[in-house]
Scaffold this active site. Sequence first.
Site, mmCIF file in Angstrom:
data_model
loop_
_atom_site.group_PDB
_atom_site.id
_atom_site.type_symbol
_atom_site.label_atom_id
_atom_site.label_comp_id
_atom_site.label_asym_id
_atom_site.label_seq_id
_atom_site.Cartn_x
_atom_site.Cartn_y
_atom_site.Cartn_z
ATOM 1 N N ARG A 196 -15.438 -14.166 11.493
ATOM 2 C CA ARG A 196 -15.287 -15.469 10.832
ATOM 3 C C ARG A 196 -13.764 -15.958 11.275
ATOM 4 O O ARG A 196 -12.639 -15.056 11.076
ATOM 5 C CB ARG A 196 -15.317 -15.439 9.457
ATOM 6 C CG ARG A 196 -16.850 -15.776 9.016
ATOM 7 C CD ARG A 196 -17.397 -15.545 7.546
ATOM 8 N NE ARG A 196 -16.213 -16.026 6.708
ATOM 9 C CZ ARG A 196 -16.605 -16.007 5.449
ATOM 10 N NH1 ARG A 196 -17.557 -15.252 4.980
ATOM 11 N NH2 ARG A 196 -15.626 -16.543 4.732
ATOM 12 N N LYS A 238 -20.077 -9.496 -2.165
ATOM 13 C CA LYS A 238 -21.168 -10.299 -2.723
ATOM 14 C C LYS A 238 -22.527 -10.396 -1.757
ATOM 15 O O LYS A 238 -23.367 -10.195 -2.010
ATOM 16 C CB LYS A 238 -20.539 -11.928 -3.126
ATOM 17 C CG LYS A 238 -19.411 -11.722 -4.046
ATOM 18 C CD LYS A 238 -19.056 -13.226 -4.516
ATOM 19 C CE LYS A 238 -18.160 -13.867 -3.258
ATOM 20 N NZ LYS A 238 -17.225 -13.495 -2.723
ATOM 21 N N ARG A 280 -7.305 -17.502 -0.031
ATOM 22 C CA ARG A 280 -8.660 -17.394 -0.574
ATOM 23 C C ARG A 280 -8.794 -16.651 -1.928
ATOM 24 O O ARG A 280 -9.234 -16.925 -2.790
ATOM 25 C CB ARG A 280 -9.729 -16.702 0.429
ATOM 26 C CG ARG A 280 -10.162 -17.734 1.638
ATOM 27 C CD ARG A 280 -10.704 -17.095 2.688
ATOM 28 N NE ARG A 280 -11.916 -16.436 2.259
ATOM 29 C CZ ARG A 280 -12.676 -15.545 2.944
ATOM 30 N NH1 ARG A 280 -12.076 -15.101 4.097
ATOM 31 N NH2 ARG A 280 -13.979 -15.127 2.662
ATOM 32 N N ARG A 328 -17.811 -21.758 -7.893
ATOM 33 C CA ARG A 328 -16.183 -21.309 -7.782
ATOM 34 C C ARG A 328 -15.653 -21.898 -8.685
ATOM 35 O O ARG A 328 -14.239 -21.659 -8.805
ATOM 36 C CB ARG A 328 -16.024 -21.513 -6.362
ATOM 37 C CG ARG A 328 -16.130 -20.508 -5.401
ATOM 38 C CD ARG A 328 -15.843 -20.855 -4.177
ATOM 39 N NE ARG A 328 -15.437 -19.785 -3.067
ATOM 40 C CZ ARG A 328 -15.971 -18.979 -2.424
ATOM 41 N NH1 ARG A 328 -17.365 -19.101 -2.152
ATOM 42 N NH2 ARG A 328 -15.456 -18.356 -1.294
ATOM 43 N N ARG A 349 -14.114 -7.295 9.063
ATOM 44 C CA ARG A 349 -15.732 -7.512 8.764
ATOM 45 C C ARG A 349 -16.203 -8.138 10.216
ATOM 46 O O ARG A 349 -15.387 -9.116 10.985
ATOM 47 C CB ARG A 349 -15.702 -8.657 7.555
ATOM 48 C CG ARG A 349 -15.472 -7.849 6.331
ATOM 49 C CD ARG A 349 -16.332 -8.652 5.421
ATOM 50 N NE ARG A 349 -16.040 -9.848 4.974
ATOM 51 C CZ ARG A 349 -16.111 -10.545 3.881
ATOM 52 N NH1 ARG A 349 -16.512 -9.699 2.733
ATOM 53 N NH2 ARG A 349 -15.957 -11.729 3.621
HETATM 54 P P1 AMP Z 1 -17.249 -17.574 1.532
HETATM 55 O O1 AMP Z 1 -18.244 -17.238 2.760
HETATM 56 O O2 AMP Z 1 -18.151 -17.495 0.160
HETATM 57 O O3 AMP Z 1 -16.216 -16.700 1.253
HETATM 58 O O4 AMP Z 1 -16.870 -19.161 1.692
HETATM 59 C C1 AMP Z 1 -15.904 -19.566 2.995
HETATM 60 C C2 AMP Z 1 -15.094 -20.743 2.470
HETATM 61 O O5 AMP Z 1 -16.344 -21.693 2.365
HETATM 62 C C3 AMP Z 1 -14.441 -20.654 1.295
HETATM 63 O O6 AMP Z 1 -12.894 -20.162 1.467
HETATM 64 C C4 AMP Z 1 -14.345 -22.216 0.835
HETATM 65 O O7 AMP Z 1 -13.389 -22.867 1.769
HETATM 66 C C5 AMP Z 1 -15.820 -22.652 1.284
HETATM 67 N N1 AMP Z 1 -16.494 -22.614 0.002
HETATM 68 C C6 AMP Z 1 -17.696 -21.630 0.252
HETATM 69 N N2 AMP Z 1 -18.332 -21.909 -1.220
HETATM 70 C C7 AMP Z 1 -17.767 -22.694 -2.027
HETATM 71 C C8 AMP Z 1 -17.684 -23.335 -3.139
HETATM 72 N N3 AMP Z 1 -18.689 -23.115 -3.923
HETATM 73 N N4 AMP Z 1 -17.093 -24.246 -3.534
HETATM 74 C C9 AMP Z 1 -15.950 -24.524 -2.898
HETATM 75 N N5 AMP Z 1 -15.660 -23.992 -1.605
HETATM 76 C C10 AMP Z 1 -16.718 -22.976 -1.195
#
Ligand code: AMP
Length: 226
Positions: free
Chosen positions: A169, A22, A180, A97, A136
């Site tokens: 990360r 993404k 996740r 989400r 990554r």
């Molecule tokens: P990402 O960078 O999109 O993989 O997000 C990293 C982490 O941030 C996720 O595993 C969640 O803990 C939190 N997170 C990001 N976006 C959301 C969302 N829209 N709703 C809830 N948690 C989120």
Amino acid sequence: MLDKTQTAAPVLILLGPPGAGKGTQARMLESQFGLVQLSTGDLLRAAVAAGTDAGQAAKAVMDAGGLVSDDMVIAILRDRLADNDCAKGVILGGFPRTFVQAEALDGLLAQSDQRINAAISLEVDDDAMVARISGRFTCACGEGYHDSFKPPAKAGVCDACGGNDFTRRADENAETVASRLEAYHAQTAPLIAYYANQNALQSVDAMGDIDAIAKELEAIVATTTA
Ligand code: AMP
């Protein structure tokens, strides 16, 4: 009569599990179409780094691979969407989400006569995601890399900015990735049907070559924002 939705700034959503690409694809579309890519994960990591109340509350949940509360994420996204640059149109990655977030987004967009041009589902095999994510890393300029699939042309030097400030990360390890993925299937994957019902869904096989996938996405964005 003028249909307001035809002139409103476009809104695109990239749906897909962690590792689906993404972020990489959103950055490519951002530069190509002059849109702003917004990632709630990035916004939350910035809040964590800044030590805000929201960031402190979110950190433990993020480290465990769970979902941060809808209220917090919706508030963070609503504030960011109000910034002037978003008037050009946005590509959302990692939001919504949950159903609650999807409905909140519909409500926010309705206030500004906007609609979702396309919700693009990046279809991938879960089994491959752990390997993809584990390797990554990201440059401080935002460019993303992978040890095996997308190393910088010159080791240790960012192709985009020439810098060497790379980070990995904390939640990109096999254990957290499993949580996740679980959160994705339980709470986010049902949104595919939600957007299909709105006639906004587009699906792309995202297991192949990054550039070939980018071409498919470009075609979808060009068609749905025309
Ligand atoms: P990402 O960078 O999109 O993989 O997000 C990293 C982490 O941030 C996720 O595993 C969640 O803990 C939190 N997170 C990001 N976006 C959301 C969302 N829209 N709703 C809830 N948690 C989120």
